[in-house]
Design an enzyme around this catalytic site. Structure first.
Site, PDB file in Angstrom:
ATOM      1  N   GLY A   7      16.982  50.001  79.795  1.00  0.00           N
ATOM      2  CA  GLY A   7      15.932  50.980  80.113  1.00  0.00           C
ATOM      3  C   GLY A   7      15.908  52.175  79.174  1.00  0.00           C
ATOM      4  N   SER A   8      16.410  51.997  77.944  1.00  0.00           N
ATOM      5  CA  SER A   8      16.371  53.147  77.027  1.00  0.00           C
ATOM      6  C   SER A   8      14.923  53.501  76.677  1.00  0.00           C
ATOM      7  CB  SER A   8      17.201  52.874  75.768  1.00  0.00           C
ATOM      8  OG  SER A   8      16.645  51.846  75.003  1.00  0.00           O
ATOM      9  N   HIS A  91      10.538  38.530  81.276  1.00  0.00           N
ATOM     10  CA  HIS A  91       9.896  37.362  81.881  1.00  0.00           C
ATOM     11  C   HIS A  91       8.529  37.208  81.252  1.00  0.00           C
ATOM     12  CE1 HIS A  91      11.743  36.594  86.136  1.00  0.00           C
ATOM     13  NE2 HIS A  91      12.297  35.876  85.197  1.00  0.00           N
ATOM     14  N   ILE A  92       8.143  35.990  81.043  1.00  0.00           N
ATOM     15  CA  ILE A  92       6.784  35.754  80.545  1.00  0.00           C
ATOM     16  C   ILE A  92       5.834  35.840  81.736  1.00  0.00           C
ATOM     17  CG2 ILE A  92       5.266  34.022  79.507  1.00  0.00           C
ATOM     18  CD1 ILE A  92       7.872  32.935  78.123  1.00  0.00           C
ATOM     19  N   HIS A 109       7.756  44.810  71.718  1.00  0.00           N
ATOM     20  CA  HIS A 109       8.479  43.654  71.171  1.00  0.00           C
ATOM     21  C   HIS A 109       9.212  44.062  69.891  1.00  0.00           C
ATOM     22  CE1 HIS A 109       9.633  39.593  70.448  1.00  0.00           C
ATOM     23  NE2 HIS A 109       9.025  39.565  69.281  1.00  0.00           N
ATOM     24  N   ASP A 149       4.376  37.493  73.293  1.00  0.00           N
ATOM     25  CA  ASP A 149       4.553  38.477  72.225  1.00  0.00           C
ATOM     26  C   ASP A 149       3.430  38.424  71.189  1.00  0.00           C
ATOM     27  OD1 ASP A 149       6.883  39.511  73.409  1.00  0.00           O
ATOM     28  OD2 ASP A 149       8.088  37.926  72.540  1.00  0.00           O
TER      29      ASP A 149
END
Ligand code: GAR
Length: 199
Positions: A7-8, A91-92, A109, A149
């Protein structure tokens, strides 16, 4: 904001909001698909409500992936966000999710458009550099479409690679740029919304 890990990038958004760099933005909810994601602690520290949405029970009891996505989208639509930011969400999202969801979805991404789609993009780029196949990599934020992506790019940046890089150094450089870029992408979306609301 949807997360799976440290979670940065969520933190970068939180910090920008607290520093008034992201004016009029509010993170109304954080959804994680992993119970132990550190991102959940970051959210809690800033009093942002969280939901953990695990796929495993759906697989175990036969409801399946499609139902998971539909329940997830229902949870999200009830929250009525203006924007969903996938910040390390691993997750896609299915076409059904994207059709049903009531707002834009953008994704971070760690590679340039068309390169290293899917998981472990940083590691794969690092290895490709070692083999002399690429001279640099990059990262991007794009609108989410069913293809993984891919989708219209909002912002992208080149990340240089060096012969004395370690995976750790390269990953750190990637994250530093991502943290700036995720804020920029949300700013751009805000501008777009502002312009359309004035038309
Ligand atoms: C980020 O590097 C992001 O680009 C990547 O996950 C990391 C999350 O870091 N996303 C993907 O690989 C999506 N295909 P964080 O949890 O520290 O923000």
């Amino acid at each position: 904001v949807m997360v799976s890990g440290s979670g940065s990038n969520l933190q970068a958004l939180i910090d920008a909001i607290e520093a008034d760099t992201l004016l009029q933005a509010e993170i109304i909810h954080v959804i994680s698909n992993r119970e132990n994601a550190f991102a959940l602690e970051r959210a809690a520290k800033h009093n942002i409500p969280t939901t953990v949405s695990l796929l495993k029970p759906y697989k175990t009891d036969g409801r399946g992936r499609e139902q998971y996505d539909l329940d997830l989208v229902q949870t999200i639509n009830e929250l009525q966000p203006d924007l969903i930011v996938l910040a390390g969400w691993m997750h896609i999202l299915s076409e059904a999710f994207l059709t049903e969801v009531g707002c834009d979805v953008i994704n971070l991404h760690p590679a340039l458009p068309g390169q290293f789609a899917g998981t472990k993009a940083v590691e794969r780029a690092f290895e490709a550099y070692q083999r002399g196949e690429i001279a640099y990599s990059g990262c991007m934020i794009h609108h989410v479409i069913p293809e993984v992506d891919a989708g219209d790019v909002i912002v992208q940046a080149i990340i240089p690679m060096f012969d004395d890089d370690t995976l750790e150094k390269f990953t750190d450089r990637m994250h530093q740029t991502e943290h700036l870029m995720i804020v920029q992408a949300v700013q751009q979306i805000q501008l777009k919304y502002k312009e359309t609301s004035h038309e």
